[in-house]
Design an enzyme around this catalytic site. Structure first.
Site, PDB file in Angstrom:
ATOM      1  N   GLU A  28     -21.482  31.234  -9.363  1.00 43.70           N
ATOM      2  CA  GLU A  28     -22.739  32.153  -9.392  1.00 43.70           C
ATOM      3  C   GLU A  28     -22.553  33.491  -9.106  1.00 43.70           C
ATOM      4  O   GLU A  28     -23.060  34.662 -10.116  1.00 43.70           O
ATOM      5  CB  GLU A  28     -23.927  31.576  -8.859  1.00 43.70           C
ATOM      6  CG  GLU A  28     -24.362  30.294  -9.445  1.00 43.70           C
ATOM      7  CD  GLU A  28     -23.849  29.088  -9.258  1.00 43.70           C
ATOM      8  OE1 GLU A  28     -22.781  29.133  -8.634  1.00 43.70           O
ATOM      9  OE2 GLU A  28     -24.733  27.791  -9.621  1.00 43.70           O
TER      10      GLU A  28
ATOM     11  N   GLU B 195     -24.063  21.162  -8.138  1.00 45.20           N
ATOM     12  CA  GLU B 195     -25.521  20.874  -7.385  1.00 45.20           C
ATOM     13  C   GLU B 195     -26.099  19.359  -7.800  1.00 45.20           C
ATOM     14  O   GLU B 195     -26.394  18.894  -6.788  1.00 45.20           O
ATOM     15  CB  GLU B 195     -26.574  21.884  -7.860  1.00 45.20           C
ATOM     16  CG  GLU B 195     -26.308  23.377  -7.086  1.00 45.20           C
ATOM     17  CD  GLU B 195     -27.104  24.349  -7.503  1.00 45.20           C
ATOM     18  OE1 GLU B 195     -27.507  25.303  -6.873  1.00 45.20           O
ATOM     19  OE2 GLU B 195     -27.596  24.338  -8.669  1.00 45.20           O
TER      20      GLU B 195
HETATM   21  N1  COA Z   1     -22.908  27.962 -19.866  1.00 46.82           N
HETATM   22  C1  COA Z   1     -23.003  28.223 -21.180  1.00 46.82           C
HETATM   23  N2  COA Z   1     -21.690  27.600 -21.878  1.00 46.82           N
HETATM   24  C2  COA Z   1     -20.757  27.230 -21.293  1.00 46.82           C
HETATM   25  C3  COA Z   1     -20.630  27.063 -20.026  1.00 46.82           C
HETATM   26  C4  COA Z   1     -21.823  27.434 -19.408  1.00 46.82           C
HETATM   27  N3  COA Z   1     -21.882  27.268 -17.835  1.00 46.82           N
HETATM   28  N4  COA Z   1     -19.453  26.774 -19.732  1.00 46.82           N
HETATM   29  C5  COA Z   1     -18.695  26.630 -20.821  1.00 46.82           C
HETATM   30  N5  COA Z   1     -19.594  27.039 -21.794  1.00 46.82           N
HETATM   31  C6  COA Z   1     -19.171  27.120 -23.136  1.00 46.82           C
HETATM   32  C7  COA Z   1     -18.132  28.280 -23.594  1.00 46.82           C
HETATM   33  O1  COA Z   1     -18.976  29.459 -23.952  1.00 46.82           O
HETATM   34  C8  COA Z   1     -17.548  27.609 -24.638  1.00 46.82           C
HETATM   35  O2  COA Z   1     -18.411  27.618 -25.946  1.00 46.82           O
HETATM   36  P1  COA Z   1     -18.000  28.321 -27.129  1.00 46.82           P
HETATM   37  O3  COA Z   1     -16.929  27.400 -27.955  1.00 46.82           O
HETATM   38  O4  COA Z   1     -19.316  28.282 -27.927  1.00 46.82           O
HETATM   39  O5  COA Z   1     -17.498  29.897 -27.077  1.00 46.82           O
HETATM   40  C9  COA Z   1     -17.389  26.239 -24.426  1.00 46.82           C
HETATM   41  O6  COA Z   1     -18.413  25.896 -23.463  1.00 46.82           O
HETATM   42  C10 COA Z   1     -15.983  25.758 -23.968  1.00 46.82           C
HETATM   43  O7  COA Z   1     -15.753  26.774 -23.004  1.00 46.82           O
HETATM   44  P2  COA Z   1     -14.476  27.683 -22.650  1.00 46.82           P
HETATM   45  O8  COA Z   1     -14.838  28.905 -21.808  1.00 46.82           O
HETATM   46  O9  COA Z   1     -13.939  28.068 -24.185  1.00 46.82           O
HETATM   47  O10 COA Z   1     -13.603  26.861 -21.930  1.00 46.82           O
HETATM   48  P3  COA Z   1     -12.317  26.969 -21.157  1.00 46.82           P
HETATM   49  O11 COA Z   1     -11.558  25.937 -20.900  1.00 46.82           O
HETATM   50  O12 COA Z   1     -11.437  28.361 -21.521  1.00 46.82           O
HETATM   51  O13 COA Z   1     -12.989  27.591 -19.768  1.00 46.82           O
HETATM   52  C11 COA Z   1     -14.484  27.286 -17.794  1.00 46.82           C
HETATM   53  C12 COA Z   1     -13.602  26.694 -18.900  1.00 46.82           C
HETATM   54  C13 COA Z   1     -15.369  26.197 -17.130  1.00 46.82           C
HETATM   55  C14 COA Z   1     -13.532  27.802 -16.765  1.00 46.82           C
HETATM   56  C15 COA Z   1     -15.284  28.306 -18.447  1.00 46.82           C
HETATM   57  O14 COA Z   1     -16.060  27.897 -19.665  1.00 46.82           O
HETATM   58  C16 COA Z   1     -16.301  28.964 -17.485  1.00 46.82           C
HETATM   59  O15 COA Z   1     -16.111  29.810 -16.828  1.00 46.82           O
HETATM   60  N6  COA Z   1     -17.477  28.532 -17.797  1.00 46.82           N
HETATM   61  C17 COA Z   1     -18.604  29.293 -16.863  1.00 46.82           C
HETATM   62  C18 COA Z   1     -18.680  28.425 -15.704  1.00 46.82           C
HETATM   63  C19 COA Z   1     -20.023  28.906 -14.890  1.00 46.82           C
HETATM   64  O16 COA Z   1     -19.769  30.140 -14.280  1.00 46.82           O
HETATM   65  N7  COA Z   1     -20.919  28.241 -14.404  1.00 46.82           N
HETATM   66  C20 COA Z   1     -21.930  28.279 -13.557  1.00 46.82           C
HETATM   67  C21 COA Z   1     -23.048  29.061 -14.284  1.00 46.82           C
HETATM   68  S1  COA Z   1     -24.373  29.384 -13.239  1.00 46.82           S
END
Ligand code: COA
Length: 259
Positions: A133, A113
């Site tokens: 989302e 966004e």
């Molecule tokens: N909010 C909070 N924390 C987040 C985050 C988010 N949107 N996206 C990533 N993180 C954090 C993870 O919780 C993790 O924290 P930790 O190490 O303390 O557990 C860290 O960032 C690394 O992320 P991780 O998930 O371990 O990396 P990955 O490479 O396995 O996966 C993503 C990457 C982006 C696919 C995955 O983190 C994800 O799906 N994030 C959420 C995306 C999302 O839904 N965004 C929209 C929110 S409205």
């Protein structure tokens, strides 16, 4: 500026705003958003700054709004968060200067966004885009359902927002979500080159063009055409219009002053 989650530097008229919460893939929370707001106010007020770049790190531009923060939320806190998000987004999209999102890694949810609020999106080959989302039981709340269809059309926007799946840079380019894909190693230099070109353009002309296009999207065509006419004619009162046309006739490169 006393910033913890954002690195801000100004180099030769370009402001580089770099999100700096790498352990959380730059997830956005109220503190980050308030810092961004502070940086954007500086960008608007500081006349040395001509172009603004938003960037993250190799692994993530921004992986969305902070889910841990949102998980504790209720209706009232969701309003508080989105009031802040909308205020910051409006400040970014209404900046009178050109803005570029330099995207590497994840650009998801609230991160995408923010990129949509920028004028141009230049992306590294490793970029991943999406609005996850719906997979969390919500919808984009910072303009995703409004800005995305306006940019790429309702078809591709519906697919991204309904399915919540991620797409790569090639697909993003194909649907018109980004302007350019570059190798990860040259993202910064490509963005710098684009910013340098923008700096050479007449600032009042860029401002008028931005205004005309952005405001024009929200009003009937007839009113938009009248607005464009006013802005077009206003530019004839600028030194830069005289310089641009004289330079053409004198077969030399124009030097614009932003006046
Ligand atoms: N909010 C909070 N924390 C987040 C985050 C988010 N949107 N996206 C990533 N993180 C954090 C993870 O919780 C993790 O924290 P930790 O190490 O303390 O557990 C860290 O960032 C690394 O992320 P991780 O998930 O371990 O990396 P990955 O490479 O396995 O996966 C993503 C990457 C982006 C696919 C995955 O983190 C994800 O799906 N994030 C959420 C995306 C999302 O839904 N965004 C929209 C929110 S409205």
């Amino acid at each position: 500026m006393n910033l913890k989650y954002i690195d801000f530097r100004q180099e030769n008229g370009v402001a580089w705003i770099q999100f700096n919460r790498p352990d959380k893939l730059n997830a956005l929370n109220p503190n980050v958003l308030k810092e961004l707001e502070t940086a954007l106010v500086r960008c608007e007020e500081d006349h040395i700054i001509r172009v603004i770049v938003l960037m993250g790190h190799e692994r993530a531009f921004i992986a969305g709004t902070d889910i841990e923060h949102m998980s504790k939320g209720d209706i009232n806190s969701a309003y508080d968060l989105t009031d802040l998000v909308l205020r910051v987004h409006e400040r970014l999209s209404d900046l009178s200067k050109p803005t570029i999102a330099a995207i590497s890694g994840y650009a998801l949810g609230g991160g995408l966004e923010l990129a949509l609020c920028c004028d141009l999106r230049i992306s590294a080959e490793n970029a991943v885009f999406g609005f996850p989302e719906i997979t969390l039981g919500i919808i984009p709340g910072g303009g995703g359902t409004q800005r995305l269809p306006r940019l790429v059309g309702i078809g591709p926007a519906t697919e991204l927002i309904f399915l919540g799946e991620m797409i790569n840079a090639d697909k993003a380019k194909q649907i018109g979500l980004i302007n350019k894909i570059v190798p990860l190693g040259s993202l910064k230099s490509e963005v710098q080159a684009c910013a340098s070109k923008l700096k050479e353009r007449p600032a009042l002309g860029l401002r008028a063009a931005k205004n005309a296009m952005r405001r024009g999207l929200g009003i009937p065509l007839k009113e938009g055409l009248q607005m464009e006419q006013s802005l077009f004619c206003m530019l004839f009162g600028t030194e830069d219009q005289k310089e641009g046309m004289s330079a053409f006739l004198e077969k030399r490169k124009p030097v614009y002053k932003g006046k």
